[in-house]
Design a protein around this motif. Structure first.
Motif, PDB file in Angstrom:
ATOM      1  N   ALA A 184      -9.590 -16.547   0.944  1.00 47.42           N
ATOM      2  CA  ALA A 184      -8.603 -16.334  -0.069  1.00 47.42           C
ATOM      3  C   ALA A 184      -8.493 -14.980  -0.692  1.00 47.42           C
ATOM      4  CB  ALA A 184      -9.528 -17.249  -1.133  1.00 47.42           C
ATOM      5  N   VAL A 185     -10.002 -14.296  -0.552  1.00 50.49           N
ATOM      6  CA  VAL A 185      -9.782 -12.716  -0.697  1.00 50.49           C
ATOM      7  C   VAL A 185      -8.847 -12.157   0.054  1.00 50.49           C
ATOM      8  CG1 VAL A 185     -11.370 -11.036  -0.716  1.00 50.49           C
ATOM      9  CG2 VAL A 185     -12.162 -12.882  -1.756  1.00 50.49           C
ATOM     10  N   ARG A 186      -8.832 -12.302   1.440  1.00 56.96           N
ATOM     11  CA  ARG A 186      -7.899 -11.555   2.339  1.00 56.96           C
ATOM     12  C   ARG A 186      -6.420 -11.726   1.888  1.00 56.96           C
ATOM     13  NH1 ARG A 186     -11.889 -13.627   6.326  1.00 56.96           N
ATOM     14  NH2 ARG A 186     -13.569 -11.896   6.741  1.00 56.96           N
ATOM     15  N   ALA A 187      -6.152 -13.022   1.829  1.00 61.38           N
ATOM     16  CA  ALA A 187      -4.630 -13.328   1.319  1.00 61.38           C
ATOM     17  C   ALA A 187      -4.386 -12.599   0.042  1.00 61.38           C
ATOM     18  CB  ALA A 187      -4.484 -14.869   1.249  1.00 61.38           C
ATOM     19  N   ARG A 188      -5.241 -12.406  -1.021  1.00 62.29           N
ATOM     20  CA  ARG A 188      -4.999 -11.838  -2.244  1.00 62.29           C
ATOM     21  C   ARG A 188      -4.788 -10.409  -1.977  1.00 62.29           C
ATOM     22  NH1 ARG A 188      -1.865 -11.624  -6.138  1.00 62.29           N
ATOM     23  NH2 ARG A 188      -2.717 -11.194  -7.979  1.00 62.29           N
ATOM     24  N   VAL A 189      -5.487  -9.996  -1.040  1.00 61.53           N
ATOM     25  CA  VAL A 189      -5.605  -8.319  -0.689  1.00 61.53           C
ATOM     26  C   VAL A 189      -4.080  -8.076   0.023  1.00 61.53           C
ATOM     27  CG1 VAL A 189      -6.643  -6.774   0.893  1.00 61.53           C
ATOM     28  CG2 VAL A 189      -8.254  -8.001  -0.822  1.00 61.53           C
ATOM     29  N   ALA A 190      -3.778  -8.858   0.819  1.00 63.94           N
ATOM     30  CA  ALA A 190      -2.421  -8.733   1.555  1.00 63.94           C
ATOM     31  C   ALA A 190      -1.472  -8.618   0.416  1.00 63.94           C
ATOM     32  CB  ALA A 190      -2.362  -9.769   2.677  1.00 63.94           C
ATOM     33  N   GLU A 191      -1.401  -9.485  -0.505  1.00 64.43           N
ATOM     34  CA  GLU A 191      -0.260  -9.541  -1.492  1.00 64.43           C
ATOM     35  C   GLU A 191      -0.519  -8.304  -2.159  1.00 64.43           C
ATOM     36  OE1 GLU A 191      -1.162 -12.833  -4.056  1.00 64.43           O
ATOM     37  OE2 GLU A 191      -0.586 -14.279  -2.612  1.00 64.43           O
ATOM     38  N   LEU A 192      -1.770  -7.710  -2.671  1.00 61.98           N
ATOM     39  CA  LEU A 192      -1.916  -6.520  -3.581  1.00 61.98           C
ATOM     40  C   LEU A 192      -1.598  -5.288  -2.676  1.00 61.98           C
ATOM     41  CD1 LEU A 192      -5.005  -7.399  -5.600  1.00 61.98           C
ATOM     42  CD2 LEU A 192      -2.814  -7.521  -6.327  1.00 61.98           C
ATOM     43  N   GLU A 193      -1.757  -5.151  -1.392  1.00 64.51           N
ATOM     44  CA  GLU A 193      -1.094  -4.261  -0.267  1.00 64.51           C
ATOM     45  C   GLU A 193       0.150  -4.022  -0.533  1.00 64.51           C
ATOM     46  OE1 GLU A 193      -4.594  -3.599   2.886  1.00 64.51           O
ATOM     47  OE2 GLU A 193      -3.273  -5.201   2.986  1.00 64.51           O
ATOM     48  N   GLU A 194       0.989  -5.297  -0.432  1.00 57.86           N
ATOM     49  CA  GLU A 194       2.484  -5.230  -0.630  1.00 57.86           C
ATOM     50  C   GLU A 194       2.887  -4.542  -1.914  1.00 57.86           C
ATOM     51  OE1 GLU A 194       4.260  -8.861   0.588  1.00 57.86           O
ATOM     52  OE2 GLU A 194       3.045  -9.163   2.188  1.00 57.86           O
ATOM     53  N   ALA A 195       2.029  -4.843  -2.906  1.00 54.67           N
ATOM     54  CA  ALA A 195       2.496  -4.099  -4.206  1.00 54.67           C
ATOM     55  C   ALA A 195       2.192  -2.639  -4.291  1.00 54.67           C
ATOM     56  CB  ALA A 195       1.802  -4.996  -5.259  1.00 54.67           C
ATOM     57  N   GLY A 196       1.499  -1.959  -3.107  1.00 53.15           N
ATOM     58  CA  GLY A 196       1.054  -0.858  -3.422  1.00 53.15           C
ATOM     59  C   GLY A 196      -0.529  -0.246  -3.495  1.00 53.15           C
ATOM     60  N   ALA A 197      -1.222  -1.395  -3.258  1.00 50.28           N
ATOM     61  CA  ALA A 197      -2.707  -0.977  -3.110  1.00 50.28           C
ATOM     62  C   ALA A 197      -3.037  -0.541  -1.744  1.00 50.28           C
ATOM     63  CB  ALA A 197      -3.407  -2.334  -3.715  1.00 50.28           C
ATOM     64  N   THR A 198      -4.244   0.105  -1.786  1.00 45.89           N
ATOM     65  CA  THR A 198      -4.703   0.379  -0.556  1.00 45.89           C
ATOM     66  C   THR A 198      -6.064  -0.206  -0.330  1.00 45.89           C
ATOM     67  OG1 THR A 198      -3.646   2.449  -0.646  1.00 45.89           O
ATOM     68  CG2 THR A 198      -5.383   2.341   0.914  1.00 45.89           C
ATOM     69  N   ARG A 199      -6.499  -0.996   0.815  1.00 54.27           N
ATOM     70  CA  ARG A 199      -7.632  -1.295   1.370  1.00 54.27           C
ATOM     71  C   ARG A 199      -8.656  -0.170   1.724  1.00 54.27           C
ATOM     72  NH1 ARG A 199      -8.608  -6.529   4.862  1.00 54.27           N
ATOM     73  NH2 ARG A 199      -6.191  -6.664   4.170  1.00 54.27           N
TER      74      ARG A 199
END
Length: 142
Positions: A102-117
């Motif tokens: 669930a965390v990885r899925a949300r992270v992928a969405e936020l990366e698409e919105a401009g966040a960086t892992r």
């Protein structure tokens, strides 16, 4: 008596950063003052010039539970690690074994919105990913 709080972010471009955090937290743009259908209408009435309309932006929890987030334009860039950060809880209520997905899925969405892992962390049965928002502010997704 409960005290209401507002979390304030310094930003290079408040509307862009505010829109990111609205997406990340499920928030919405703060409504214009009563009597105005749009922010442009309100700002016109207040005499705010067009070139100054990106100096502030606010988002709110549509359920009225979480704090208001205020984004204010500042001239300087972020230069150091945050002393306070927000956590996005993407796995609330899930069994421990389901939380990383669930965390990885949300992270992928936020990366698409401009966040960086930045990095993944696992400690004492807890799992989270440290990220940077579009302006470099640290936050965690857990």
């Amino acid at each position: 008596m409960a005290v209401q709080i507002q979390v304030t972010f310094d930003a290079a471009h408040p509307p862009t950063l505010g829109a990111f955090w609205a997406l990340a937290l499920g928030y919405v743009e703060d409504a214009p003052p009563p009597g105005y259908a749009t922010w442009d209408e309100a700002l016109d009435a207040m005499g705010v010039p067009l070139d100054q309309r990106d100096t502030a932006y606010a988002v709110v929890d549509p359920d009225g539970v979480g704090p208001r987030l205020w984004f204010q334009k500042v001239p300087e860039a972020k230069t150091a690690k945050n002393r306070v950060h927000l956590d996005v809880n993407a796995a609330a209520g899930l069994p421990r074994e389901e939380r990383p997905a669930a965390v990885r899925a949300r992270v992928a969405e936020l990366e698409e919105a401009g966040a960086t892992r930045v990095r993944e962390q696992e400690e004492n049965g807890a799992y989270w990913i440290v990220m940077l928002d579009p302006e470099g502010n640290e936050f965690c997704v857990q």
